[in-house]
Design a protein around this motif. Structure first.
Motif, PDB file in Angstrom:
ATOM      1  N   UNK A  24      -3.357   6.301  -2.049  1.00 37.80           N
ATOM      2  CA  UNK A  24      -3.933   7.313  -2.926  1.00 37.80           C
ATOM      3  C   UNK A  24      -5.356   7.033  -3.367  1.00 37.80           C
ATOM      4  N   UNK A  25      -5.613   5.852  -3.870  1.00 35.91           N
ATOM      5  CA  UNK A  25      -6.950   5.510  -4.340  1.00 35.91           C
ATOM      6  C   UNK A  25      -7.792   4.967  -3.197  1.00 35.91           C
ATOM      7  N   UNK A  26      -9.077   5.301  -3.180  1.00 36.36           N
ATOM      8  CA  UNK A  26      -9.925   4.788  -2.104  1.00 36.36           C
ATOM      9  C   UNK A  26     -10.061   3.265  -2.179  1.00 36.36           C
ATOM     10  N   UNK A  27      -9.970   2.625  -1.027  1.00 41.36           N
ATOM     11  CA  UNK A  27     -10.107   1.175  -0.929  1.00 41.36           C
ATOM     12  C   UNK A  27     -11.313   0.905  -0.035  1.00 41.36           C
ATOM     13  N   UNK A  28     -12.271   0.168  -0.560  1.00 43.89           N
ATOM     14  CA  UNK A  28     -13.523  -0.056   0.167  1.00 43.89           C
ATOM     15  C   UNK A  28     -13.367  -1.039   1.332  1.00 43.89           C
ATOM     16  N   UNK A  29     -12.534  -2.062   1.179  1.00 38.33           N
ATOM     17  CA  UNK A  29     -12.388  -3.079   2.221  1.00 38.33           C
ATOM     18  C   UNK A  29     -11.573  -2.510   3.382  1.00 38.33           C
ATOM     19  N   UNK A  30     -12.124  -2.475   4.604  1.00 43.49           N
ATOM     20  CA  UNK A  30     -11.425  -1.841   5.723  1.00 43.49           C
ATOM     21  C   UNK A  30     -10.103  -2.509   6.087  1.00 43.49           C
ATOM     22  N   UNK A  31     -10.041  -3.845   5.996  1.00 49.19           N
ATOM     23  CA  UNK A  31      -8.804  -4.549   6.324  1.00 49.19           C
ATOM     24  C   UNK A  31      -7.696  -4.266   5.326  1.00 49.19           C
ATOM     25  N   UNK A  32      -8.049  -4.251   4.044  1.00 46.45           N
ATOM     26  CA  UNK A  32      -7.051  -3.976   3.001  1.00 46.45           C
ATOM     27  C   UNK A  32      -6.611  -2.514   3.077  1.00 46.45           C
ATOM     28  N   UNK A  33      -7.557  -1.619   3.355  1.00 47.62           N
ATOM     29  CA  UNK A  33      -7.209  -0.201   3.507  1.00 47.62           C
ATOM     30  C   UNK A  33      -6.228  -0.017   4.666  1.00 47.62           C
ATOM     31  N   UNK A  34      -6.472  -0.694   5.775  1.00 49.86           N
ATOM     32  CA  UNK A  34      -5.576  -0.644   6.935  1.00 49.86           C
ATOM     33  C   UNK A  34      -4.204  -1.196   6.567  1.00 49.86           C
ATOM     34  N   UNK A  35      -4.191  -2.328   5.885  1.00 53.77           N
ATOM     35  CA  UNK A  35      -2.933  -2.945   5.468  1.00 53.77           C
ATOM     36  C   UNK A  35      -2.127  -2.034   4.552  1.00 53.77           C
TER      37      UNK A  35
END
Length: 153
Positions: A24-35
């Motif tokens: 739901x909330x935007x995550x800036x780190x691409x790896x954490x967003x993918x996870x």
């Protein structure tokens, strides 16, 4: 091995958008967003979502390199283990073949343990041809293979 470092790269690899699994909330780190997106895929498997099952199977079988990949793939395998009835015959064959291939490696990857627990839920007739062909050289692989052949936990 295909390297995937972001959710966008995973979408390109899969050939489909994963908006429905986005946190739901935007995550800036691409790896954490993918996870986080993969965590939502895992939860969707437990909710019997066919697209999530398809995504997880493809990621496990094609085995791309990803941030937190071992954790993601192990999580997918544990979720699929609880929803084996959702897997098609082709998906079961692919998962069994991937597991057998990993058991034959010189070094047994960590996620192979979870894959073995998953495929142990399959019919023995789906497993025997593949596992009988495995030549495990690693001690861990030999132990996992023996458990598969004996049907023990």
């Amino acid at each position: 091995m295909i390297a995937i470092a972001s959710l966008e790269e995973l979408e390109e690899f899969l050939g489909e958008k994963l908006d429905q699994f986005e946190p739901g909330l935007p995550i800036a780190h691409p790896g954490i967003r993918l996870s986080q997106a993969c965590k939502h895929v895992r939860r969707a498997i437990l909710d019997d979502h066919p697209a999530a099952v398809r995504i997880a199977c493809r990621v496990i079988v094609e085995d791309p390199g990803m941030p937190f990949g071992k954790l993601i793939k192990s999580g997918f395998a544990r979720a699929l283990k609880q929803r084996v009835h959702l897997l098609s015959e082709m998906q079961r064959r692919g998962l069994a073949a991937k597991t057998c291939a990993l058991l034959g490696l010189e070094f047994c990857p960590r996620e192979t343990e979870d894959y073995c627990k998953l495929i142990k839920k399959f019919e023995p007739s789906e497993l025997l041809p593949g596992i009988q062909q495995v030549h495990a050289s690693d001690e861990k692989s030999r132990t996992l293979l023996q458990r598969l052949m004996n049907g023990s936990p």
